[in-house]
Design an enzyme around this catalytic site. Sequence first.
Site, PDB file in Angstrom:
ATOM      1  N   CYS A 132      13.354  25.339  25.043  1.00 57.31           N
ATOM      2  CA  CYS A 132      14.022  26.515  25.600  1.00 57.31           C
ATOM      3  C   CYS A 132      13.569  26.750  27.036  1.00 57.31           C
ATOM      4  O   CYS A 132      12.499  27.314  27.285  1.00 57.31           O
ATOM      5  CB  CYS A 132      13.749  27.756  24.755  1.00 57.31           C
ATOM      6  SG  CYS A 132      14.610  29.217  25.391  1.00 57.31           S
ATOM      7  N   CYS A 135      13.024  30.551  27.991  1.00 57.69           N
ATOM      8  CA  CYS A 135      11.750  31.122  27.535  1.00 57.69           C
ATOM      9  C   CYS A 135      10.575  30.530  28.313  1.00 57.69           C
ATOM     10  O   CYS A 135       9.620  31.247  28.641  1.00 57.69           O
ATOM     11  CB  CYS A 135      11.577  30.909  26.035  1.00 57.69           C
ATOM     12  SG  CYS A 135      12.748  31.878  25.038  1.00 57.69           S
TER      13      CYS A 135
END
Length: 183
Positions: A132, A135
């Site tokens: 991700c 993130c």
Amino acid sequence: MSIEALRARLPDYAHDLGTNLALLVDDPALDPEARWGCFVASACAVGEPQTLRAIDAAATAAGLTAEANRAARKAAAMMAMTNVYFRAVHLMEGAAYQALPCRLRLNRLAHAGARGVTYDLSCVAVSAINGCGACLDSHEADLRGRGVEPTQIQAALRIAAVVSAVARTLAAEAALHPQNLEI
């Protein structure tokens, strides 16, 4: 199972993984709580039983407190959810989705049970495993804003990479050679 026993279970072709694992256990870039928190969170993220049990036992033996261990597991659990959501929103590139509130309960992010830097380093490790970018960028910016050095963030990434590779190698070997599984 200890880290040494885990290394011994690796096949010859994965020798470098075992070497890297041993080096990272003593890597001075992170303090012990952050280092072992990243190890536990990474092992939880990958979920391979031998790796998870060995790392959990090694972390406890190295002095990781029960509270810090729970915080690492919380990081893995929360990132399992948020990494999927924010990665999807990021990949879709739709401004409408990025503008919407995520509407996912994230209270555990604020009540981690470990020092904030330790928790965020664990989140970086898990986010790397889960791929991700959103993130990773968010936690990296937060860590850098609190004075964490790039070498410390890199150490979390290296732990994630090696734990993931060890776990995936052991899972592949177990699938290929189930007769060698530890009972």
